[in-house]
Structures are given as C-alpha cells and as structure tokens.
Design a protein around this motif. Structure first.
Motif, PDB file in Angstrom:
ATOM      1  N   ILE A 242       0.833  -1.197   0.000  1.00 21.03           N
ATOM      2  CA  ILE A 242       0.000   0.000   0.000  1.00 21.03           C
ATOM      3  C   ILE A 242       0.873   1.254   0.000  1.00 21.03           C
ATOM      4  N   ASN A 243       1.925   1.256   0.798  1.00 20.42           N
ATOM      5  CA  ASN A 243       2.786   2.437   0.939  1.00 20.42           C
ATOM      6  C   ASN A 243       3.548   2.783  -0.335  1.00 20.42           C
ATOM      7  N   LYS A 244       3.660   1.822  -1.270  1.00 19.16           N
ATOM      8  CA  LYS A 244       4.307   2.114  -2.547  1.00 19.16           C
ATOM      9  C   LYS A 244       3.514   3.144  -3.342  1.00 19.16           C
ATOM     10  N   TYR A 245       2.199   3.189  -3.124  1.00 18.46           N
ATOM     11  CA  TYR A 245       1.330   4.032  -3.942  1.00 18.46           C
ATOM     12  C   TYR A 245       0.513   5.047  -3.141  1.00 18.46           C
ATOM     13  N   SER A 246       0.444   4.864  -1.841  1.00 13.59           N
ATOM     14  CA  SER A 246      -0.393   5.734  -1.012  1.00 13.59           C
ATOM     15  C   SER A 246       0.264   7.085  -0.764  1.00 13.59           C
ATOM     16  N   ASN A 247      -0.543   8.147  -0.810  1.00 12.40           N
ATOM     17  CA  ASN A 247      -0.035   9.485  -0.485  1.00 12.40           C
ATOM     18  C   ASN A 247       0.295   9.593   0.998  1.00 12.40           C
ATOM     19  N   VAL A 248      -0.443   8.840   1.811  1.00 13.88           N
ATOM     20  CA  VAL A 248      -0.213   8.808   3.257  1.00 13.88           C
ATOM     21  C   VAL A 248       0.433   7.470   3.592  1.00 13.88           C
ATOM     22  N   LYS A 249       1.582   7.485   4.233  1.00 14.02           N
ATOM     23  CA  LYS A 249       2.284   6.253   4.567  1.00 14.02           C
ATOM     24  C   LYS A 249       1.761   5.688   5.887  1.00 14.02           C
ATOM     25  N   VAL A 250       1.434   4.402   5.853  1.00 14.11           N
ATOM     26  CA  VAL A 250       0.868   3.719   7.011  1.00 14.11           C
ATOM     27  C   VAL A 250       1.999   3.077   7.812  1.00 14.11           C
ATOM     28  N   ASP A 251       1.953   3.230   9.115  1.00 12.17           N
ATOM     29  CA  ASP A 251       2.974   2.630   9.975  1.00 12.17           C
ATOM     30  C   ASP A 251       2.947   1.110   9.869  1.00 12.17           C
ATOM     31  N   ALA A 252       4.139   0.521   9.814  1.00 12.49           N
ATOM     32  CA  ALA A 252       4.237  -0.940   9.796  1.00 12.49           C
ATOM     33  C   ALA A 252       3.597  -1.503  11.058  1.00 12.49           C
ATOM     34  N   GLY A 253       2.907  -2.613  10.908  1.00 12.26           N
ATOM     35  CA  GLY A 253       2.263  -3.234  12.059  1.00 12.26           C
ATOM     36  C   GLY A 253       0.868  -2.722  12.339  1.00 12.26           C
ATOM     37  N   THR A 254       0.420  -1.729  11.566  1.00  7.15           N
ATOM     38  CA  THR A 254      -0.942  -1.212  11.737  1.00  7.15           C
ATOM     39  C   THR A 254      -1.961  -2.308  11.436  1.00  7.15           C
ATOM     40  N   THR A 255      -2.974  -2.404  12.273  1.00  4.93           N
ATOM     41  CA  THR A 255      -4.028  -3.397  12.051  1.00  4.93           C
ATOM     42  C   THR A 255      -4.852  -3.023  10.825  1.00  4.93           C
ATOM     43  N   ILE A 256      -5.076  -4.002   9.964  1.00  4.46           N
ATOM     44  CA  ILE A 256      -5.845  -3.782   8.740  1.00  4.46           C
ATOM     45  C   ILE A 256      -7.259  -4.327   8.920  1.00  4.46           C
ATOM     46  N   THR A 257      -8.233  -3.527   8.528  1.00  5.33           N
ATOM     47  CA  THR A 257      -9.617  -3.995   8.434  1.00  5.33           C
ATOM     48  C   THR A 257     -10.078  -3.769   6.997  1.00  5.33           C
ATOM     49  N   TYR A 258     -11.227  -4.331   6.652  1.00  4.40           N
ATOM     50  CA  TYR A 258     -11.678  -4.268   5.264  1.00  4.40           C
ATOM     51  C   TYR A 258     -13.097  -3.711   5.166  1.00  4.40           C
ATOM     52  N   LYS A 259     -13.331  -2.938   4.120  1.00  4.86           N
ATOM     53  CA  LYS A 259     -14.617  -2.288   3.913  1.00  4.86           C
ATOM     54  C   LYS A 259     -15.612  -3.236   3.240  1.00  4.86           C
ATOM     55  N   ASP A 260     -16.886  -3.004   3.496  1.00  5.00           N
ATOM     56  CA  ASP A 260     -17.921  -3.736   2.767  1.00  5.00           C
ATOM     57  C   ASP A 260     -17.866  -3.347   1.299  1.00  5.00           C
ATOM     58  N   TYR A 261     -18.264  -4.262   0.435  1.00  6.59           N
ATOM     59  CA  TYR A 261     -18.179  -4.040  -1.010  1.00  6.59           C
ATOM     60  C   TYR A 261     -19.534  -3.660  -1.567  1.00  6.59           C
ATOM     61  N   ASN A 262     -19.574  -2.593  -2.338  1.00  5.63           N
ATOM     62  CA  ASN A 262     -20.814  -2.133  -2.968  1.00  5.63           C
ATOM     63  C   ASN A 262     -20.868  -2.677  -4.393  1.00  5.63           C
ATOM     64  N   TRP A 263     -21.777  -3.632  -4.619  1.00  6.79           N
ATOM     65  CA  TRP A 263     -21.886  -4.270  -5.926  1.00  6.79           C
ATOM     66  C   TRP A 263     -22.888  -3.577  -6.851  1.00  6.79           C
ATOM     67  N   ASN A 264     -23.416  -2.430  -6.460  1.00  3.33           N
ATOM     68  CA  ASN A 264     -24.330  -1.711  -7.347  1.00  3.33           C
ATOM     69  C   ASN A 264     -23.614  -1.284  -8.622  1.00  3.33           C
ATOM     70  N   LEU A 265     -24.376  -1.199  -9.704  1.00  2.00           N
ATOM     71  CA  LEU A 265     -23.817  -0.900 -11.019  1.00  2.00           C
ATOM     72  C   LEU A 265     -23.110   0.449 -11.058  1.00  2.00           C
ATOM     73  N   ASN A 266     -21.948   0.487 -11.706  1.00  3.37           N
ATOM     74  CA  ASN A 266     -21.156   1.723 -11.811  1.00  3.37           C
ATOM     75  C   ASN A 266     -21.665   2.610 -12.949  1.00  3.37           C
ATOM     76  N   GLU A 267     -22.925   2.952 -12.882  1.00  3.75           N
ATOM     77  CA  GLU A 267     -23.569   3.684 -13.974  1.00  3.75           C
ATOM     78  C   GLU A 267     -23.604   5.187 -13.684  1.00  3.75           C
ATOM     79  N   GLN A 268     -23.412   5.964 -14.738  1.00  6.18           N
ATOM     80  CA  GLN A 268     -23.516   7.421 -14.616  1.00  6.18           C
ATOM     81  C   GLN A 268     -24.933   7.805 -14.202  1.00  6.18           C
TER      82      GLN A 268
END
Length: 268
Positions: A242-268
């Motif tokens: 993540i830190n290779k591309y993130s504008n904000v660098k995350v401290d090593a050892g930080t606990t990772i959680t995951y977001k719910d996924y929105n499967w609704n159509l990506n329509e304009q």
C-alpha cells in the motif's frame, strides 16, 4: 446423517461466497487458461512496443471509453448501447487476434485487460437494465469471451491468465462494473503506456474513497483481502505494498480492516 452434513457444507460454502462477494475466488475452481499464453512480468515492466511479434491497435476501444466513461470511471451504458455496432466490431477484431508466446508481456497484458473490460461492458449491455453484475447468471463463469478458437470466461481470464502474469496491479485495471471496483479507465491500455497506466490505476484506487488510510489506520477495499497473496509475494507485507502508492504512509504493524463491497452498477 452423512447427507445432512453434506447439505450443511454446501450451505456454508454458498454463504461464504455471497458474504465475501469476491468476484470469483470460490467459483474459480476448475477454470483454466484454455491454453492461452501467460508471459510473466519480470522485476520491471518497461512500456514498449519494440519487443513483440504483434502490436495490437486498441484505438476503437479507446474512442468508446473516451465517449462513454467519465473521469471518475462511471459508465454511460445507455450511450454504449447506441454504439453497440462499434463495440461488437472491436470484440470481433480481438477474437481474431489470438495471443501467442511471441507476443510481449506488454502486449498480452494490454490485450487481456482490454478484452476483460470490453466483455464486461458487453455483459452488462446484454442484461441491461440491471442493478448489479451479481444479478447476472454465470457472470464470471460462463464462457462468453471468444479468443481465436477458444471460448473462455471472465473468471478464466482473471484467475488463470492475468493473475498468473506476476503483475498485481492488474487488480486495479480490470473492472467488474460495480461501485466498489477500481474505476474503468477512460482510455484503452496499450503496450506503449502499460507501466504508466498500471501505476496510475494503482495510485488512483489506493488513494480513492475505496480505502480509508491514515498513519495509524488502514481500512482497505476487500480486494486486498480477497487477493492478498497477489500483493504479498516475496515476503512483502500488505502495508508495504500500500505504501508504494499511497499518499499517506501507514505505519508498519498497523491493524488492517476491510470495507464492505458495494456491488451496485457503476452507472452514470
């Protein structure tokens, strides 16, 4: 008793599939590359057209994306419907261009990413209107993609070809027509720009609202959970990736959680 246990197991596996929402990690069992070549990316991926037997022209797809996809990656499917003839012509063109081992890894990546995205749009159009790609039967498992004399599924392209090419940035380039997916870039991928395009896709996604990143917190897209092993090869941690591309660098050892996924159509 044994029959009851089998029924329970089936129900548990089904529940896991719908709970995780992973495009086709569970349903990918039995999928294969159908003999299509998968050159691997070495340590570096220079953008070039000079090392390939074939240089594929993706300008037709580029024109359609510029016309019907916003900078935010939202898709005008009704507009695509009006240009169905042009999309069909592009898919027919790709069907005749079966990759070989003599294609460079750059040409293969651009081809497989573009054909995955174009057929995903085609799948939505064939079932439009729909609220979600997950409402479409066999969305990632039916052999709807034609490449030469091969019929292959979207899941086959993702899991048995692209993921075998040693380039985890493909997860930010292929689009599953959903709000939580990495955005559909409004330009075609090409061998001449592939490394820069994949870098941009990675940075755009990781720094978007699909993730919530701070110095001491990392609430990431479920993509990083489903495909964790792709991002953590050679002992690399997920935070380090993540830190290779993130504008904000995350401290090593930080606990990772995951977001719910929105499967609704990506329509304009």
């Amino acid at each position: 008793m044994k029959k009851s246990k089998n029924i329970i197991l089936i129900l548990v596996v089904g529940a896991l599939y719908f709970t995780t929402g992973a495009c086709n990690l569970i349903s990918s069992a039995g999928l294969s590359s159908k003999g299509l070549p998968t050159n691997e990316v070495s340590e570096e991926l220079p953008s070039t057209t000079a090392n390939s037997e074939v240089n594929v022209d993706h300008s037709e797809w580029n024109t359609l994306l510029k016309k019907h996809v916003s900078k935010e990656g939202l898709v005008d499917y009704k507009g695509f419907m009006k240009d169905r003839e042009q999309l069909n012509a592009y898919l027919a063109k790709l069907a005749k261009l079966k990759p070989t081992d003599n294609w460079s890894v750059q040409e293969q990546l651009a081809y497989y990413i573009n054909i995955y995205n174009a057929y995903t749009v085609d799948l939505i159009l064939n079932n439009y209107p729909t609220r979600s790609i997950k409402n479409i039967d066999g969305n990632w498992t039916k052999d709807i993609v034609t490449i030469g004399d091969v019929e292959i599924s979207l899941g086959g392209i993702e899991n048995s070809i692209l993921r075998k090419m040693n380039e985890p940035r493909i997860h930010f380039a292929i689009n599953c027509a959903s709000i939580s997916c990495p955005k559909l870039m409004n330009e075609a991928y090409t061998a001449a720009k592939i490394n820069e395009q994949l870098d941009r896709a990675a940075k755009d996604f990781i720094n978007s609202d699909k993730n919530e990143i701070s110095k001491n917190s990392a609430k990431l897209s479920s993509i990083f959970d489903w495909y964790k092993k792709d991002f953590t090869v050679d002992g690399t941690t997920l935070i380090a990736y993540i830190n290779k591309y993130s504008n904000v660098k995350v401290d090593a050892g930080t606990t990772i959680t995951y977001k719910d996924y929105n499967w609704n159509l990506n329509e304009q």
